[in-house]
Design an enzyme around this catalytic site. Sequence first.
Site, PDB file in Angstrom:
ATOM      1  N   SER A 103      -8.820   1.455   8.505  1.00  0.00           N
ATOM      2  CA  SER A 103      -8.269   1.003   9.781  1.00  0.00           C
ATOM      3  C   SER A 103      -7.167  -0.004   9.531  1.00  0.00           C
ATOM      4  O   SER A 103      -6.678  -0.637  10.446  1.00  0.00           O
ATOM      5  CB  SER A 103      -9.366   0.396  10.654  1.00  0.00           C
ATOM      6  N   GLY A 129      -9.949  -4.576  -2.041  1.00  0.00           N
ATOM      7  CA  GLY A 129     -10.645  -3.462  -2.669  1.00  0.00           C
ATOM      8  C   GLY A 129     -10.408  -3.354  -4.162  1.00  0.00           C
ATOM      9  O   GLY A 129     -11.060  -2.542  -4.834  1.00  0.00           O
ATOM     10  N   GLY A 130      -9.473  -4.136  -4.697  1.00  0.00           N
ATOM     11  CA  GLY A 130      -9.257  -4.160  -6.142  1.00  0.00           C
ATOM     12  C   GLY A 130      -8.103  -3.299  -6.630  1.00  0.00           C
ATOM     13  O   GLY A 130      -7.804  -3.302  -7.821  1.00  0.00           O
ATOM     14  N   ASP A 160     -16.936 -11.151  -2.910  1.00  0.00           N
ATOM     15  CA  ASP A 160     -17.607 -10.148  -3.739  1.00  0.00           C
ATOM     16  C   ASP A 160     -16.982 -10.037  -5.133  1.00  0.00           C
ATOM     17  O   ASP A 160     -17.696  -9.878  -6.131  1.00  0.00           O
ATOM     18  CB  ASP A 160     -17.572  -8.776  -3.053  1.00  0.00           C
ATOM     19  N   LYS A 213       0.828  -1.222   0.000  1.00  0.00           N
ATOM     20  CA  LYS A 213       0.000   0.000   0.000  1.00  0.00           C
ATOM     21  C   LYS A 213       0.858   1.266   0.000  1.00  0.00           C
ATOM     22  O   LYS A 213       0.391   2.343  -0.381  1.00  0.00           O
ATOM     23  CB  LYS A 213      -0.919   0.019   1.212  1.00  0.00           C
TER      24      LYS A 213
END
Lengths: 311, 311
Positions: B75, B177-178, B207, B50
């Site tokens: 978070s 999250g992709g 999902d 990230k």
Amino acid sequence: MYKENLIESHRRIKQYIHNTPVLTSQQLNKIAGVELFFKCENFQKMGAFKMRGATNAIMQLSEEQKQKGVVTHSSGNFAQALSLAAQSLGVKAYIVMPSTAPQVKKNAVLGYGGILIECEPTLAARNKTAQEVSQKEGATFVHPSNDMNVIIGQGTAAKELLEEQPDLDYIFTPVGGGGLIGGTALAALYFGENCKVIGGEPFECDDAYRSMISGKIESNTTTNTIADGLKTELGDKNFPIIKEHVEKIIRVTEEEIASAMQLIWERMKIVIEASSAVAFAALLKEKESFKGLKVGIVLSGGNVDLKKLPF
Amino acid sequence: MYKENLIESHRRIKQYIHNTPVLTSQQLNKIAGVELFFKCENFQKMGAFKMRGATNAIMQLSEEQKQKGVVTHSSGNFAQALSLAAQSLGVKAYIVMPSTAPQVKKNAVLGYGGILIECEPTLAARNKTAQEVSQKEGATFVHPSNDMNVIIGQGTAAKELLEEQPDLDYIFTPVGGGGLIGGTALAALYFGENCKVIGGEPFECDDAYRSMISGKIESNTTTNTIADGLKTELGDKNFPIIKEHVEKIIRVTEEEIASAMQLIWERMKIVIEASSAVAFAALLKEKESFKGLKVGIVLSGGNVDLKKLPF
């Protein structure tokens, strides 16, 4: 007198071992106040530096000796190292292990092709059984730490470290049977630029610390430590080297070992065994004396039971 | 259309991130039956990929925007990544976090210089609070995964991997999250030689799997997984990329995640978080389809609570 031997041994074993990476961590530099270089023998084949000495010892045998195999007694990393090194070199390895050793360790030896021979769980029984195997099979006994070929082999880790970072001020290693620190002391002597060597040892089995003071090989009365690779004692081959070329031994508590181990797992994201953390714990203990210096740390291995972590 | 963007972004962020090592393991190759190349983003700054997207997003701001800072709600690892990236670049980072988040995560953000703003533990409160901060401070909102600069930044991990191993047949990443898999798909498209991308996802929050089938962004009804970085959902920026350029999503059970995680810890001696293990678990699940191929695995991060291991 061992410089050529170290160079030749390194050349000889090179294709059978990993030249393990040297990792750094800005966070740990900040915590320790020194510039740290971790030699990651936890990434070595079978997960520990012992692969170096075992390979070197077998490669120095004559063809006749190789045909008859090698024998050792160990319930730790050296048992696996000798098994795997022997397998790689097409040699038989007889491993004498106390019947009480954990099944997972027995399986590891078998998995690397070692021939497992169980004995009573006493040092006398281990010695006797190994001797019997040696006589019966003609196998050459290889001591896990008190054997010059093993000591020289272990020294190749520090040699590689100094090839990458030639101007280290210090190298720290854990002290168990004395093979690693003995070999490291020789490598620092021949390949360092005034590089000194310090050992880390648990208070709970501080035989090397006491041996350095008394000038003769001392024994442990207790070995109640999480650093289970360090319960062994020095030998007549490595102690003279250690006495002459190691600056000192720093002792650490069990809490200090666990805390150093956790720091390395959390900050460096690598798995090391408790014995490996002892060298770093020793540095942290006396970090004020090393401010701003370049310090190598040999992380000796990464064979850990993930179900029994000390933190 | 994003090729130049990826090249420029990579050049831009290079000095603020690590070009993380690509590790291999003969033992895991044997188990998987493929030739594996692990891109170790667990060794990335702050312990996860990230850092790449966060740095890239901040560096694309105007000087005026930089002076007013950035804001996000997270978070997890993105909260720390944005804090550290902002600190490195001399920018303020407002981090909106549910008041119920573990203190250790709050401390991590504060440790990296982030400005912590607590809110009620609902998605609505998080969005609203972030919006308020954005309006009040003039700070630019940076979404953890549904932002093209973030997606492109995350893609630089696969770009580096392909620079080292240009002929990979596949790259596997986890899907949360992709952002990571979207960026990876673009990097594989522009820098691979017919390199395909596959995602791993827990059954417990599948999902992305369902979105690929239905063709629209699906939500999770449960998120009961140990892979806590993967509980988020796809967004309108990354889903079109995923739909077009990702071959498929493979779902794995919690047991398969824990077992893949343990395998990597034990055999590779590195610390990875559960979310990271999902990509490897997905490969193992369908390993018969990849026999003998060269497969890259993005190990996304290594931020683990050592007191709560799933094995």
